[in-house]
Design a protein around this motif. Structure first.
Motif, PDB file in Angstrom:
ATOM      1  N   ILE B   6       0.848  -1.204   0.000  1.00 48.32           N
ATOM      2  CA  ILE B   6       0.000   0.000   0.000  1.00 48.32           C
ATOM      3  C   ILE B   6       0.882   1.251   0.000  1.00 48.32           C
ATOM      4  O   ILE B   6       0.631   2.209  -0.729  1.00 48.32           O
ATOM      5  N   ASP B   9       2.465   2.204  -3.328  1.00 45.82           N
ATOM      6  CA  ASP B   9       1.542   2.962  -4.177  1.00 45.82           C
ATOM      7  C   ASP B   9       1.397   4.400  -3.678  1.00 45.82           C
ATOM      8  O   ASP B   9       1.367   5.343  -4.462  1.00 45.82           O
ATOM      9  N   ALA B  10       1.293   4.547  -2.343  1.00 51.29           N
ATOM     10  CA  ALA B  10       1.136   5.884  -1.756  1.00 51.29           C
ATOM     11  C   ALA B  10       2.346   6.740  -2.078  1.00 51.29           C
ATOM     12  O   ALA B  10       2.212   7.897  -2.483  1.00 51.29           O
ATOM     13  N   GLN B  12       4.464   6.489  -4.503  1.00 54.70           N
ATOM     14  CA  GLN B  12       4.493   6.851  -5.922  1.00 54.70           C
ATOM     15  C   GLN B  12       3.626   8.096  -6.174  1.00 54.70           C
ATOM     16  O   GLN B  12       4.036   9.021  -6.871  1.00 54.70           O
ATOM     17  N   LEU B  13       2.437   8.097  -5.554  1.00 62.62           N
ATOM     18  CA  LEU B  13       1.533   9.254  -5.672  1.00 62.62           C
ATOM     19  C   LEU B  13       2.160  10.497  -5.041  1.00 62.62           C
ATOM     20  O   LEU B  13       2.102  11.589  -5.611  1.00 62.62           O
ATOM     21  N   LEU B 107      -4.784   9.585   0.028  1.00 61.50           N
ATOM     22  CA  LEU B 107      -3.747  10.595   0.232  1.00 61.50           C
ATOM     23  C   LEU B 107      -4.486  11.927   0.296  1.00 61.50           C
ATOM     24  O   LEU B 107      -5.140  12.318  -0.668  1.00 61.50           O
TER      25      LEU B 107
END
Lengths: 159, 114
Positions: B6, B9-10, B12-13, B107
């Motif tokens: 998780i 992915d966070a 990367q954002l 986010l």
């Protein structure tokens, strides 16, 4: 260094998975494939249920299976020879399937000929919860021998 | 334990938004994590520390806002807060209810220095 700046974002952390899942859902709808995402604890009987289901469906409905495990192709092998195309995904250390894994697995299936696609997720009542796979329905089940209070212990997946 | 996945992915954002803003450093990250998301804030925080190493988000403060679990009763339409796993309506006693919040994995905002 200049001053601080606050950026408001409000975006889902798994938005990348969500967009792949939406793409998959559109693809399944176009082809008229019903996709079921099967979730339960390890050893509760996902593969046994599928073995029986595929046997019952053989010759009546064109089914296919994508099955996920951290290691081995044991489950995939169990499900072979029952009239359905089977793809085994080995996730390594990953405790769930995600939409990108499903998209890759689809390349190995005769997609136009599938009426029902069963996705047997990694046996786990926590991690797969957060990942949309583009399925029409999630099927969560438990065997009473593991404890009938599973829905109370794992509220995230049973809700 | 999928908090590392998780957080990948966070992150990367986070880095994508920070770069877009021309940031040299990320100072503060705010996440919203639902009580029914299946994600543990402590494990997320550990994953954040490990994964941000060597990035412009290294050393940033991680704030986790919790989103409580709420249902809407399918019979009397009452909305109620609940402990995870219990959706008996306090108004009419029905056990038919729809989850309306508690699954967030968002986010929310970043504070960056340029």
């Amino acid at each position: 260094m200049k001053g601080l700046q606050t950026i408001q974002i409000e975006e889902g952390i798994l938005s990348r998975n969500v967009s792949v899942a939406q793409r998959l859902r559109a693809r399944f709808n176009t082809r008229g494939t019903l996709v079921l995402n099967l979730l339960s604890s390890p050893g509760s009987g996902k593969t046994a249920l599928l073995e029986r289901t595929l046997t019952e469906l053989d010759g009546k409905v064109r089914a296919a299976v994508i099955v996920g495990d951290l290691a081995t192709a044991n489950d995939g092998e169990r499900l072979c020879g029952k009239g359905a195309a089977v793809v085994q995904i080995q996730t390594g250390v990953i405790c769930h399937l995600d939409a990108a894994m499903i998209e890759r697995a689809l390349d190995q299936l005769p997609e136009e000929a599938i009426e029902i696609l069963f996705i047997e997720n990694v046996g786990n009542l926590v991690c797969p919860t957060a990942y949309d796979l583009g399925e029409a329905l999630r099927v969560v089940f438990l065997s009473v021998t593991e404890g009938e209070d599973k829905p109370l212990k794992y509220p995230a997946v049973f809700n | 334990m999928h908090e590392v996945a998780i957080m990948q992915d966070a992150l990367q954002l986070i880095l994508q938004h920070a770069r877009r803003a021309g940031a040299a450093r990320v100072c503060h990250v705010s996440l919203r994590i639902g009580e029914l998301s299946g994600v543990e804030p402590d494990a997320l925080s550990l994953a954040f520390e490990i994964l941000t190493e060597g990035t412009i988000a290294e050393g940033a403060e991680l704030e986790t806002l919790r989103e409580g679990v709420r249902y809407r009763c399918d019979c009397c339409r009452r909305e109620f807060a609940s402990k995870a796993g219990c959706w008996t309506c306090p108004g009419c006693g029905s056990v038919e209810a729809t989850l309306i919040s508690g699954r967030a994995l968002d986010l929310v905002s970043l504070e960056v220095a340029s």
